[in-house]
Design an enzyme around this catalytic site. Structure first.
Site, short mmCIF file in Angstrom:
data_model
loop_
_atom_site.label_atom_id
_atom_site.label_comp_id
_atom_site.label_asym_id
_atom_site.label_seq_id
_atom_site.Cartn_x
_atom_site.Cartn_y
_atom_site.Cartn_z
N THR A 1 -63.53 -42.26 -9.61
CA THR A 1 -62.26 -42.59 -8.97
C THR A 1 -61.12 -42.58 -9.98
O THR A 1 -61.21 -43.24 -11.02
CB THR A 1 -62.35 -44.00 -8.35
OG1 THR A 1 -63.53 -44.04 -7.57
CG2 THR A 1 -61.15 -44.30 -7.50
N HIS B 1 -59.94 -47.89 -13.09
CA HIS B 1 -60.84 -48.15 -11.96
C HIS B 1 -62.04 -48.99 -12.43
O HIS B 1 -62.40 -49.97 -11.77
CB HIS B 1 -61.32 -46.81 -11.38
CG HIS B 1 -62.37 -46.95 -10.32
ND1 HIS B 1 -62.09 -47.39 -9.05
CD2 HIS B 1 -63.70 -46.70 -10.35
CE1 HIS B 1 -63.22 -47.40 -8.34
NE2 HIS B 1 -64.19 -46.99 -9.10
N LYS C 1 -73.72 -44.61 -1.59
CA LYS C 1 -72.97 -43.43 -2.02
C LYS C 1 -73.52 -42.12 -1.45
O LYS C 1 -72.90 -41.08 -1.68
CB LYS C 1 -73.04 -43.33 -3.55
CG LYS C 1 -72.42 -44.52 -4.27
CD LYS C 1 -70.92 -44.38 -4.33
CE LYS C 1 -70.33 -45.40 -5.29
NZ LYS C 1 -68.91 -45.14 -5.50
N GLU D 1 -61.22 -38.56 -6.24
CA GLU D 1 -61.84 -37.97 -7.43
C GLU D 1 -61.50 -36.49 -7.54
O GLU D 1 -61.11 -35.85 -6.57
CB GLU D 1 -63.37 -38.10 -7.35
CG GLU D 1 -63.86 -39.53 -7.21
CD GLU D 1 -65.33 -39.71 -7.58
OE1 GLU D 1 -65.90 -38.83 -8.27
OE2 GLU D 1 -65.89 -40.74 -7.18
MN MN Z 1 -67.59 -42.01 -7.19
#
Ligand code: MN
Length: 440
Positions: free
Chosen positions: A370, A145, A264, A212
């Site tokens: 991730t 990722h 986020k 996740e």
């Molecule tokens: Mn994250």
């Protein structure tokens, strides 16, 4: 490290017959914890353990007279509306209650008569967050990722030089973490196209999910006292599924120099069930660092971490659009990956987080970052699957997506399989996007 014991015996069956279905996420070998109450009621939330398609109500079990000693002391704390106090008690108590629950729920157990009335169908309950999450830290442990996202944000310099030395993370925000079923409005904010002279303001156009694992801290460490890598299992209560929703266009404009912020912190969703570290013991695997890569510094390395540090947890993501819901169509598969690909282990995350003396507290949540696998189709975000929004995905019903649209629900699942062990699962985490609250 936590060894396997009689609770992991694949031959065990339960008097709760649905737990004996080979496809159940919640056989007697799992026994994950959640906070629940009867749907739509004003009952107090309290602890529950999943068994088959039922929840064992721990507040009722506490009064059943079945449990004694340390297990009963653990149950006393499981009656509270959060699991923080129970999680703070530590591995000896967690292990004693797991053993007692396993023995009481087994086929032929005398406790069956006393515990029958403590079961509630999972279909009839609603969940709350399993604990008060005081602090939330998100790591970045998938090198696949990190490399593919890095290439999109910085084509000339995808993987920064610290990546293979430091388990990279940032401090996130706990207040916007919700339990599965969470619905949230599309975030609004500043974005700037690469060729634009100035930023513009409005709803996010590049909304994404992140596949996740969530890692819950149980027992705390004192400020100033690091947790050694081989002690991490004494502090990690268990793992959940975690969707770290991300606004990629906001992220691209804001993330330098201090990292993610408003991209986020508008929503992140956890699965209701915490699968305990002990339940995961049969699914520990060797952790290897490629010999051509830097080897970890001493505080991030141990024999046990090398032999058993990794968790083999299969993960998948699917999408359910508004149209699919309206037509009664099933969700459409997006990708599959595994936590086994993680560049850093849970033990390394905990050791690194505390090496400077930082204190972790009961209920703190660590995101794994991730979990993209090595192959393109194993990507854990839509940004990667669509190569930065350039190649639309065609869904099972013919609809197309480059990013997550209003009305879309993202569903993630996780499960573990190994020879000589019963299959266990995490259930699912589901979250849905509502239109932005934005009046232009
Ligand atoms: Mn994250």
């Amino acid at each position: 490290m936590i060894e396997t014991n009689e609770t992991h015996d694949p031959a065990l069956t339960s008097w709760v017959s649905s737990a004996n279905d080979a496809h159940s996420d919640f056989p007697i070998q799992n026994l994950p914890f959640a906070i629940f109450r009867l749907s739509g009621s004003s009952e107090s939330f309290r602890g529950g353990v999943a068994i088959g398609d039922q929840v064992l109500d721990l507040a009722k079990a506490q009064k059943s007279g079945v449990f004694t000693g340390i297990a009963q002391q653990g149950l006393d704390r499981c009656c509270e509306p959060t699991l923080n106090a129970y999680m703070a008690m530590g591995q000896p108590v967690w292990s004693a209650l797991r053993l007692a629950l396993s023995r009481a729920l087994r086929t032929g157990a005398e406790a069956e008569k006393s515990l029958q009335h403590c079961l509630i169908p999972q279909a009839d309950v609603e969940f709350d967050l399993p604990c008060t999450i005081g602090d939330y830290t998100d790591f970045y442990t998938s090198v696949h990722h990190a490399t593919s996202i890095g290439a999109l944000f910085r084509p000339d310099n995808p993987l920064l030089p610290n990546y293979k030395w430091v388990p990279i993370g940032y401090h996130g925000r706990a207040s916007s973490i919700g339990v599965s079923g969470q619905m949230f409005h599309r975030p609004v904010g500043q974005t700037k196209a690469p060729d634009a002279l100035e930023p513009s303001f409005g709803p996010c156009k590049r909304l994404d999910y992140e596949l996740e694992m969530g890692i819950y801290i149980g027992k705390s460490n004192e400020l100033g006292d690091p947790i050694a890598i081989d002690q991490a299992d004494q502090h990690v209560f268990g793992l959940c599924l975690f969707n770290d929703w991300s606004a990629r266009d906001i992220q691209a404009w804001e993330y330098q120099p201090l990292g993610p912020f408003l991209a986020k912190n508008f929503a992140s969703t956890v699965s209701p069930w915490i699968v305990t570290t002990e339940a995961l013991a049969p699914f520990r695997k060797a952790w290897n660092r490629d010999e051509n890569d830097p080897q970890p510094l001493a505080y991030l390395d141990s024999e046990t971490n090398r032999s058993h540090g990794a968790f083999d947890i299969s993960l998948d993501v699917s999408i359910e659009t508004e149209q699919m819901r309206a037509n009664g169509e099933p969700a459409s598969f997006l990708s599959r990956s595994s936590f086994i690909h993680s560049y850093w282990t849970v033990g390394q995350m905990v050791a690194h987080h505390t090496v400077n003396g930082c204190n972790l507290q009961p209920g703190d949540l660590l995101g794994s970052g991730t979990q993209s696998g090595p192959l393109h189709e194993e990507a854990g975000s839509i940004l990667e699957l669509t190569k930065g929004g350039k190649e639309a995905l065609v869904l099972a019903n013919g609809e197309q997506r480059t990013f997550v649209e209003d009305g879309d629900a993202i569903i993630m699942r996780g499960w573990c399989e190994a020879s000589g062990a019963a299959r266990i699962g995490f259930g699912e985490v589901r979250g849905q996007v509502l239109p932005a609250k934005y009046k232009g």
